[in-house]
Design a protein around this motif. Structure first.
Motif, PDB file in Angstrom:
ATOM      1  N   GLN A  20       0.826  -1.208   0.000  1.00  0.00           N
ATOM      2  CA  GLN A  20       0.000   0.000   0.000  1.00  0.00           C
ATOM      3  C   GLN A  20       0.858   1.255   0.000  1.00  0.00           C
ATOM      4  OE1 GLN A  20      -0.799   2.272   2.793  1.00  0.00           O
ATOM      5  NE2 GLN A  20       0.768   1.350   4.119  1.00  0.00           N
ATOM      6  N   ASN A  21       2.011   1.213   0.668  1.00  0.00           N
ATOM      7  CA  ASN A  21       2.930   2.347   0.607  1.00  0.00           C
ATOM      8  C   ASN A  21       3.447   2.543  -0.817  1.00  0.00           C
ATOM      9  OD1 ASN A  21       3.485   3.799   3.136  1.00  0.00           O
ATOM     10  ND2 ASN A  21       3.983   1.789   3.956  1.00  0.00           N
ATOM     11  N   VAL A  61       0.519   4.060  -2.940  1.00  0.00           N
ATOM     12  CA  VAL A  61       0.188   5.434  -2.566  1.00  0.00           C
ATOM     13  C   VAL A  61       1.258   6.415  -3.057  1.00  0.00           C
ATOM     14  CG1 VAL A  61      -0.088   7.001  -0.605  1.00  0.00           C
ATOM     15  CG2 VAL A  61      -1.259   4.800  -0.624  1.00  0.00           C
ATOM     16  N   HIS A  62       2.523   6.026  -2.949  1.00  0.00           N
ATOM     17  CA  HIS A  62       3.599   6.897  -3.410  1.00  0.00           C
ATOM     18  C   HIS A  62       3.605   7.052  -4.926  1.00  0.00           C
ATOM     19  CE1 HIS A  62       5.300   6.476   0.698  1.00  0.00           C
ATOM     20  NE2 HIS A  62       5.726   7.689   0.438  1.00  0.00           N
ATOM     21  N   THR A 104      -4.857   5.258  -6.290  1.00  0.00           N
ATOM     22  CA  THR A 104      -5.858   5.109  -5.240  1.00  0.00           C
ATOM     23  C   THR A 104      -5.858   3.656  -4.771  1.00  0.00           C
ATOM     24  OG1 THR A 104      -7.228   6.854  -6.202  1.00  0.00           O
ATOM     25  CG2 THR A 104      -8.301   5.344  -4.658  1.00  0.00           C
ATOM     26  N   THR A 105      -5.800   3.479  -3.455  1.00  0.00           N
ATOM     27  CA  THR A 105      -5.521   2.151  -2.908  1.00  0.00           C
ATOM     28  C   THR A 105      -6.501   1.741  -1.813  1.00  0.00           C
ATOM     29  OG1 THR A 105      -3.168   2.561  -3.316  1.00  0.00           O
ATOM     30  CG2 THR A 105      -3.722   0.739  -1.835  1.00  0.00           C
ATOM     31  N   GLU A 106      -6.931   0.490  -1.871  1.00  0.00           N
ATOM     32  CA  GLU A 106      -7.673  -0.098  -0.758  1.00  0.00           C
ATOM     33  C   GLU A 106      -7.005  -1.413  -0.370  1.00  0.00           C
ATOM     34  OE1 GLU A 106     -11.996   1.559  -0.251  1.00  0.00           O
ATOM     35  OE2 GLU A 106     -12.017  -0.344  -1.323  1.00  0.00           O
ATOM     36  N   ARG A 134      -7.465  -0.309   4.720  1.00  0.00           N
ATOM     37  CA  ARG A 134      -7.201   0.999   4.144  1.00  0.00           C
ATOM     38  C   ARG A 134      -8.306   1.292   3.138  1.00  0.00           C
ATOM     39  NH1 ARG A 134      -2.245   4.156   3.134  1.00  0.00           N
ATOM     40  NH2 ARG A 134      -3.035   5.991   2.080  1.00  0.00           N
ATOM     41  N   ASP A 178      -8.650   7.386   2.203  1.00  0.00           N
ATOM     42  CA  ASP A 178      -7.485   7.669   3.052  1.00  0.00           C
ATOM     43  C   ASP A 178      -6.279   7.947   2.152  1.00  0.00           C
ATOM     44  OD1 ASP A 178      -5.470   7.784   4.921  1.00  0.00           O
ATOM     45  OD2 ASP A 178      -6.224   6.082   6.082  1.00  0.00           O
ATOM     46  N   ARG A 179      -5.831   9.193   2.140  1.00  0.00           N
ATOM     47  CA  ARG A 179      -4.737   9.597   1.258  1.00  0.00           C
ATOM     48  C   ARG A 179      -3.410   9.737   1.998  1.00  0.00           C
ATOM     49  NH1 ARG A 179      -5.968   8.971  -4.136  1.00  0.00           N
ATOM     50  NH2 ARG A 179      -8.184   9.387  -4.437  1.00  0.00           N
ATOM     51  N   ARG A 180      -3.365   9.326   3.265  1.00  0.00           N
ATOM     52  CA  ARG A 180      -2.118   9.439   4.015  1.00  0.00           C
ATOM     53  C   ARG A 180      -1.059   8.505   3.449  1.00  0.00           C
ATOM     54  NH1 ARG A 180      -4.072   7.970   9.833  1.00  0.00           N
ATOM     55  NH2 ARG A 180      -5.379   6.603   8.537  1.00  0.00           N
ATOM     56  N   ALA A 181       0.193   8.960   3.490  1.00  0.00           N
ATOM     57  CA  ALA A 181       1.298   8.123   3.018  1.00  0.00           C
ATOM     58  C   ALA A 181       1.479   6.917   3.931  1.00  0.00           C
ATOM     59  CB  ALA A 181       2.583   8.937   2.951  1.00  0.00           C
TER      60      ALA A 181
END
Length: 228
Positions: free
Chosen positions: A49-50, A53-54, A58-60, A99, A103-106
């Motif tokens: 997921q990291n 996201v980087h 868009t990730t779940e 996730r 949720d857009r947090r790194a």
């Protein structure tokens, strides 16, 4: 591995295409995954997921199992109503969001800790879990959507299979996958952990050991992003 994959993806895929991509990872949390296997899988999902996201994808990250053993309230209700034959599913589903797409947090801190709980893994009803995960993906405003399903075996719930045909859950899973693959809109990727998923999914891979799940998952995600 993740850094190298990131470099290759950025060279091959436009930033706008990455921004219009949504990927969901769905984890089979059946009893056979309990213990060290689930610890390794949780770590791999955290890295994945990291990685996504980087990239701006868009990730779940989702999980599925059942709420209890021996069917739970669903089975008790069936018995109170007379126990008619071939009733369908007789277990209480448990679908977990680790996730969410919003949720857009790194970094999401300790969100994966519940995945380590030894009392969490029980049975697995894959078909309905995939329907749930795809339903969530379809609500995401993305042009390219992929669901990666991590599983180590066939669907199983004793309470359901004892009251229905022996292939009831397997048949439903195949019907769900066929319907989604035919409809388009979401690409399905089956990743088997010591289990061949090629008989279920058009796109699939197999990891021989859960020890290799981290590297294999990143490779699978890179292929999904570059090949979609």
């Amino acid at each position: 591995m993740a850094l190298e994959a990131t470099t290759r993806i950025r060279a091959a895929v436009a930033t706008q295409d990455l921004a219009e991509t949504a990927i969901s990872i769905l984890v089979d949390q059946s009893g056979s995954m309990r213990g060290q296997s689930m610890l390794l899988l949780a770590a791999a999902c955290d890295i994945a997921q990291n990685f996504l996201v980087h990239l701006g994808v868009t990730t779940e990250v989702l999980g599925f199992t059942t709420a209890g053993w021996k069917g739970g309230e669903s089975r008790r209700l069936w018995r109170r109503r007379g126990g008619r034959p071939y009733p369908g599913r007789l277990c209480d589903l448990l679908h977990i969001v680790y996730r969410s797409a919003e949720d857009r947090r790194a970094s999401i801190g300790d969100k994966f800790k519940p995945m380590h709980r030894p009392d969490l893994p029980k049975e697995n009803v894959d078909g309905e879990a995939i329907e749930w995960a795809v339903g969530r993906l379809m609500k995401i405003p993305a042009r390219r959507r992929t669901l990666v399903v991590l599983s180590d075996g066939v669907p199983a719930d004793d309470s359901t299979l004892m009251a229905n045909s022996a292939n009831f859950l397997d048949r439903h899973l195949r019907e769900v996958i066929s319907r989604i693959e035919s409809a388009g809109g979401v690409k399905l990727v089956g990743v088997g952990i010591g289990f061949d998923t090629s008989t279920y999914y058009r796109t699939s891979s197999m990891i021989s050991s859960v020890d290799d799940v981290g590297l294999s998952l990143i490779a699978t995600l890179e292929e999904a992003i570059r090949g979609t």
